[in-house]
Design an enzyme around this catalytic site. Structure first.
Site, PDB file in Angstrom:
ATOM      1  CD  GLU B 277      -3.401   0.228   1.785  1.00  0.00           C
ATOM      2  OE1 GLU B 277      -3.825  -0.923   1.566  1.00  0.00           O
ATOM      3  OE2 GLU B 277      -3.882   0.969   2.645  1.00  0.00           O
ATOM      4  CD  GLU B 280      -2.731   0.747  -4.711  1.00  0.00           C
ATOM      5  OE1 GLU B 280      -2.765   0.080  -3.650  1.00  0.00           O
ATOM      6  OE2 GLU B 280      -3.664   0.775  -5.522  1.00  0.00           O
ATOM      7  CB  CYS B 297      -7.195  -3.806   5.318  1.00  0.00           C
ATOM      8  SG  CYS B 297      -6.617  -2.176   5.575  1.00  0.00           S
ATOM      9  CB  SER B 317      -5.565   0.228  -1.846  1.00  0.00           C
ATOM     10  OG  SER B 317      -4.565  -0.737  -1.978  1.00  0.00           O
ATOM     11  CE  LYS B 362     -10.702  -8.705   7.121  1.00  0.00           C
ATOM     12  NZ  LYS B 362      -9.899  -8.189   6.006  1.00  0.00           N
ATOM     13  CD  GLU B 365     -11.345  -9.448   2.639  1.00  0.00           C
ATOM     14  OE1 GLU B 365     -11.084  -8.249   2.524  1.00  0.00           O
ATOM     15  OE2 GLU B 365     -10.761 -10.176   3.468  1.00  0.00           O
ATOM     16  CD  GLU B 370     -13.036  -8.646  -5.397  1.00  0.00           C
ATOM     17  OE1 GLU B 370     -13.855  -9.368  -6.011  1.00  0.00           O
ATOM     18  OE2 GLU B 370     -13.367  -7.692  -4.663  1.00  0.00           O
ATOM     19  CB  CYS B 507     -10.319  -5.146  13.728  1.00  0.00           C
ATOM     20  SG  CYS B 507      -9.839  -4.483  12.136  1.00  0.00           S
TER      21      CYS B 507
END
Lengths: 157, 568
Positions: B277, B280, B297, B317, B362, B365, B370, B507
């Protein structure tokens, strides 16, 4: 999917009341007056325009018995089952209407979209009990036979 | 300073929001279902009723404290009322406590016991409604709903989503998405905050415990665990371990005992995320394209952005989340080993990656296309902290009694920068450390005091990177993210880097964490995470020697394939 004309009409109604969140109820009332029911697509559309969550708009619309997401018939019949009407035998009237129209507690509107049958808790006309209304016209001191006769008349009309 | 008299004792108060807060401060834990200090006052459950000296009964949550008030909290009348309320709630409630997901942590169950309910005189003749099993993250069982509205207000006021609301009225009232839609058909992002506040089993975590047990018992499967940063400061909750204490070593030992073949740390995945990151961000700052860079994230945030602000999708990102990066790396390692085994005609075991996460989102996810590499899921199952707690308990292991053990190698080292991913502002701080590239304590302190720490809804900071001023914002909770995005859309603010965590405080307060998650628990977990960082010898992700090793080894030439989203 609703025709574009529904959304145009809704835009007109919203313009009339303003897109304040507090205008939600008057707006959906007018939509219901226009189409005899509140199309779910339009409720979501109005919610979007007013910046209200769909769930909140649904909450408001389901809170009031008056709003219906199902298209209603040409004649909306309301049989009063308030205390006064109930003791003066409103239930036999209701049952007769169910059988005349082929309706039930679950099925409120006839397939030909002519009649919708509902019960209400009190029409405030206890002196005229048992009472019913058809599209807001009051029919006092009803009997099952008189109700059946009225249906025949309306069908003929 | 004002005072009131509570149960014949004088109690001082200053600017408490309501009488209930004064009572609780005085040491009396008045029961409530619908009161949460972070939400608006709803006043529906009536459990917090008190009586004044004139015999008037009122809900203490909805009353402003006045000087000289005289109140009683436990008179026979109040006892009678509270019992009656519980009894009536139970009358319309599913009573299968033994098989309920919230068995043992249910507020209704707790208060029934606390108030001495021994019998419910009424039969439950409420129409049974179907469960909503459509979401990969949470399950809604309307039959267990007590209509306290906590989920409704959390989803609306804190998260700014408004997926759930009351519908219908009177005895037909229920909490539901608009038009009784399934959660999967709504904009629900799966953050699980509704589940975290639900006092009963009406909203619970979608369980993935069974397939993991099956895999652990299967000798042909190599089951690899990775543990997210925020799990280690919460998993001790149900074992009587001090709130916020780092239990990573104990958890590693427990996971080995229940059969995991290898145990790693998602903090290492976070280190990889920091590397990618940061790269990026530098690239985007140079090209000036797609700024600000949004963090990727938090899967609930990514979904939120897709649903409500698709115009900002390109700003997110391309980095995979830490668990996905690590999952992809572990699977790649397994593929290479399998290849070697094939060449040497040896049998090889299939690898299964299980993530232990504080998060319900999650779970969704890992099934997104992807996050597949070569057609294979990077992570096979996500278990929340709550589920792993259940598995440890089921295996008869007391986490408090286990001797801590070290993580496995070769991926068992991580930096303090990886650890702070578990709190709001952590990702930003980690990236800034990497870009500043200094591990001198003064430099680290400068970053931590730049304004990105703390529990404010929106935090802003400006830092100097190689002579360029970089503007940063951190959104703490989706409601604040929405506020920030609206301001950005209106052109009122401009940033280069924006971190969003869907759950308030990050989190550590995720939807999969053990409940209840009160203000003190959150604080302890937050401090716990920062303590892990301050104790870490390696503060910068790029100083983690394993990071260097994998970049020169497994990852070489495959950085983009393994660490970034194929579709974006």
């Amino acid at each position: 999917m609703l025709d574009q004309s529904y959304y145009d009409k809704t835009d007109e109604i919203i313009a009339e009341h303003g897109s304040d969140q507090a205008s939600l109820i008057p707006i959906i009332q007018d939509i219901q007056t226009e189409y005899r029911y509140l199309p779910p697509e339009l409720l979501n559309y109005v919610a979007g325009k007013l910046g209200i969550n769909e769930a909140k708009a649904y909450s408001v619309a389901t809170f009031y018995e008056n709003f219906s997401f199902e298209p209603k018939g040409k004649y909306v019949i309301k049989v009063c089952d308030g205390t006064a009407c109930h003791v003066r035998k409103s239930i036999p009237i209701l049952e007769r209407l169910y059988s005349e129209l082929g309706l039930s507690e679950e099925k409120a509107t006839t397939d030909d979209m002519l009649f919708t049958l509902e019960t209400v808790s009190c029409l405030g006309a206890c002196g005229l009990a048992p009472v019913m209304t058809v599209n807001d016209k009051v029919y006092p001191a009803m009997t099952p036979d008189a109700a059946a006769e009225l249906i025949r008349e309306l069908r003929g009309a | 300073m004002s005072y009131m008299t509570i149960n014949n004792r004088r109690v001082t108060f200053t600017n408490e929001r309501n009488v209930l807060s004064v009572i609780r401060k005085s040491g009396i834990d008045l029961p409530t279902f619908c009161y949460h200090s972070e939400l608006s006052t709803y006043g529906a459950c009536r459990m917090c009723v008190v009586e004044d000296d004139r015999g008037k009964i009122f809900a203490s949550c909805s009353e402003v404290p006045r000087d000289g008030m005289v109140i009683y909290t436990n008179t026979p009348r109040l006892q009678h009322h509270r019992k009656m309320i519980i009894e009536l709630l139970l009358a319309a409630h599913c009573r299968d406590c033994t098989t309920c997901a919230k068995n043992g942590v249910c507020t209704l169950q707790k208060l029934s016991r606390q108030l001495g309910i021994t019998d419910v005189r009424f039969e439950n003749n409420k129409k049974q409604l179907p469960k909503d099993m459509s979401s990969e993250c949470v399950i809604r069982d309307p039959n267990k709903c007590i209509l306290c509205g906590d989920c409704v207000r959390t989803c609306d006021e804190i998260q700014g989503l408004g997926i759930l609301d009351f519908a219908f009225r009177g005895s037909k009232m229920q909490v539901t998405p608009a038009f009784n839609k399934d959660l999967a058909q709504t904009d629900c992002v799966g953050c699980g905050q509704c589940r975290a506040v639900c006092p009963t089993g009406a909203i619970s975590i979608r369980q993935n415990v069974e397939p993991v047990w099956a895999a652990l018992a299967d000798k042909n499967i190599r089951v690899v665990a990775q543990i997210a940063p925020a799990v280690r400061v919460a998993v001790g909750d149900k074992f009587g371990i001090k709130k916020g204490e780092n239990t990573l070593g104990r958890l590693v030992a427990a996971l080995r005992r229940i059969g995991f073949d290898e145990v790693y740390d998602t903090n290492f995945g976070a280190d990889l995320t920091v590397m990618e990151e940061s790269k990026e961000l530098v690239e985007r700052l140079e090209s000036g394209e797609n700024l600000p860079l949004f963090t990727s994230c938090c899967p609930a945030w990514v979904k939120f952005c897709e649903n409500r602000y698709p115009e900002f999708r390109k700003n997110i990102s391309t980095c995979r989340s830490p668990q996905e990066m690590f999952g992809a790396l572990l699977k790649e390692e397994a593929r290479l080993n399998a290849e070697k085994d094939r060449q040497e005609s040896r049998e090889s075991r299939k690898t299964m990656v299980v993530s232990i996460m504080p998060c319900t989102a999650k779970k969704a996810e890992i099934t997104r296309p992807e996050h597949f590499t070569d057609g294979e899921q990077n992570v096979d199952y996500v278990l929340t902290t709550t589920e792993i707690t259940r598995m440890i308990q089921e295996a008869g292991i007391d986490l408090a009694q286990v001797q801590p053990e070290a993580l496995d190698m070769p991926f068992g080292l991580s930096s303090g920068a990886g650890a702070i991913f578990g709190v709001t502002g952590g990702v930003t701080e980690a990236v800034l450390r990497r870009l500043a590239g200094s591990s001198r304590s003064e430099d680290l302190e400068e970053i931590s005091f730049s304004g990105i720490r703390g529990v404010d809804g929106i935090k802003e900071a400006k830092v100097n990177l190689n002579g360029r001023e970089v503007k940063i914002a951190v959104a703490n909770g989706l409601g604040c993210a929405q506020e920030l995005l609206e301001k950005m859309k209106a052109g009122e603010v401009h940033y280069d880097f924006v971190e969003v965590m869907a759950c308030k405080r990050g989190c550590i307060a995720g939807g999969g964490q053990p409940v209840p998650i009160g203000p003190r628990t959150k604080k302890a977990r937050l401090e716990g995470i920062y303590k892990i960082d301050s104790m870490a010898q390696i503060k910068l992700s790029n100083e983690n020697p394993i990071v260097t090793t994998v970049y020169e080894g497994i990852l070489k030439g495959k950085e983009h394939k393994l660490l970034h989203n194929e579709v974006n």
